[in-house]
Design a protein around this motif. Structure first.
Motif, PDB file in Angstrom:
ATOM      1  N   ARG A 113       1.848 106.082  51.537  1.00 21.69           N
ATOM      2  CA  ARG A 113       2.645 106.774  50.514  1.00 21.69           C
ATOM      3  C   ARG A 113       1.697 107.312  49.452  1.00 21.69           C
ATOM      4  O   ARG A 113       0.772 106.641  49.043  1.00 21.69           O
ATOM      5  N   ASP A 169       3.123 108.545  46.573  1.00 24.65           N
ATOM      6  CA  ASP A 169       3.863 108.444  45.317  1.00 24.65           C
ATOM      7  C   ASP A 169       4.739 107.193  45.353  1.00 24.65           C
ATOM      8  O   ASP A 169       4.653 106.400  46.272  1.00 24.65           O
ATOM      9  N   ASP A 170       5.582 107.057  44.361  1.00 28.42           N
ATOM     10  CA  ASP A 170       6.421 105.862  44.284  1.00 28.42           C
ATOM     11  C   ASP A 170       7.867 106.145  44.688  1.00 28.42           C
ATOM     12  O   ASP A 170       8.781 105.421  44.315  1.00 28.42           O
ATOM     13  N   SER A 171       8.085 107.185  45.497  1.00 28.24           N
ATOM     14  CA  SER A 171       9.436 107.566  45.897  1.00 28.24           C
ATOM     15  C   SER A 171      10.066 106.516  46.817  1.00 28.24           C
ATOM     16  O   SER A 171       9.380 105.768  47.505  1.00 28.24           O
ATOM     17  N   VAL A 172      11.382 106.497  46.799  1.00 34.01           N
ATOM     18  CA  VAL A 172      12.159 105.562  47.603  1.00 34.01           C
ATOM     19  C   VAL A 172      13.187 106.369  48.382  1.00 34.01           C
ATOM     20  O   VAL A 172      13.856 107.243  47.824  1.00 34.01           O
ATOM     21  N   ASP A 173      13.345 106.081  49.656  1.00 37.12           N
ATOM     22  CA  ASP A 173      14.280 106.820  50.496  1.00 37.12           C
ATOM     23  C   ASP A 173      15.731 106.458  50.154  1.00 37.12           C
ATOM     24  O   ASP A 173      16.013 105.427  49.534  1.00 37.12           O
ATOM     25  N   LEU A 221      17.591 103.086  48.454  1.00 33.97           N
ATOM     26  CA  LEU A 221      18.349 103.197  47.198  1.00 33.97           C
ATOM     27  C   LEU A 221      19.758 102.637  47.358  1.00 33.97           C
ATOM     28  O   LEU A 221      20.248 101.916  46.483  1.00 33.97           O
ATOM     29  N   ALA A 250      16.580 102.798  38.012  1.00 31.07           N
ATOM     30  CA  ALA A 250      15.399 103.596  38.355  1.00 31.07           C
ATOM     31  C   ALA A 250      14.573 102.734  39.301  1.00 31.07           C
ATOM     32  O   ALA A 250      14.176 101.625  38.937  1.00 31.07           O
ATOM     33  N   TYR A 258      11.349 102.256  41.916  1.00 30.83           N
ATOM     34  CA  TYR A 258       9.994 102.730  42.208  1.00 30.83           C
ATOM     35  C   TYR A 258       9.404 101.881  43.324  1.00 30.83           C
ATOM     36  O   TYR A 258       9.478 100.650  43.283  1.00 30.83           O
ATOM     37  N   ARG A 259       8.785 102.525  44.277  1.00 28.90           N
ATOM     38  CA  ARG A 259       8.126 101.801  45.361  1.00 28.90           C
ATOM     39  C   ARG A 259       6.746 101.341  44.891  1.00 28.90           C
ATOM     40  O   ARG A 259       5.974 102.120  44.361  1.00 28.90           O
TER      41      ARG A 259
END
Length: 143
Positions: free
Chosen positions: A3, A5-9, A13, A86, A88-89
């Motif tokens: 990864r 970034d710290d995005s989460v699918d 979520l 909010a 964050y991964r």
């Protein structure tokens, strides 16, 4: 999977939203053991509203029992209202979740009042495919 970034699918979520919704319903409904099970076995709950951190399944269950019993003794219904999650991964099996938490008390046959408004900052980990809270730090808006 790497990864950048710290995005989460979306599926993660949805799982996290379900976890936080279940937690609120469980503690408010008096399901102390089940609420404690939303934490890891060595999970930690740290809040300036209470004299010391609560650590481990047994202490978490006792804490939830006291919370519900206190509301019952006061003739009130207490509700945890979690908003503005909010997520964050941190890595594949660790998330940071920040949210606002309001506790609302309603006297039976009476008015509702805001008990406190707080922010929570959680470390959430995946164990055997299930997301569990490893550490919750609560910050009160009035402190």
């Amino acid at each position: 999977m790497t990864r950048t970034d710290d995005s989460v699918d979306a599926a993660t979520l949805a799982c996290i939203h379900q976890l936080y919704g279940r937690q609120s319903h469980l503690i408010d409904g008096g399901s102390a053991r089940e609420w404690a099970e939303t934490f890891t076995p060595d999970g930690e709950f740290c809040s300036p509203s209470y004299p010391a951190p609560v650590t481990g399944a047994g202490e978490l269950e006792d804490f939830a029992e006291r919370f519900h019993a206190g509301a019952q003794a006061a003739g009130e219904v207490h509700r945890h209202v979690v908003t503005d999650l909010a997520v964050y991964r941190v890595d594949d099996d660790t998330l940071r979740v920040r949210a606002y938490l309001q506790i609302v008390a309603t006297a039976r046959g009476g008015e509702s009042r805001l008990v406190r408004f707080t922010s929570i900052d959680d470390r959430v980990v995946r164990i055997d495919g299930e997301w569990r809270i490893a550490r919750r730090v609560v910050s009160r808006d009035d402190s």
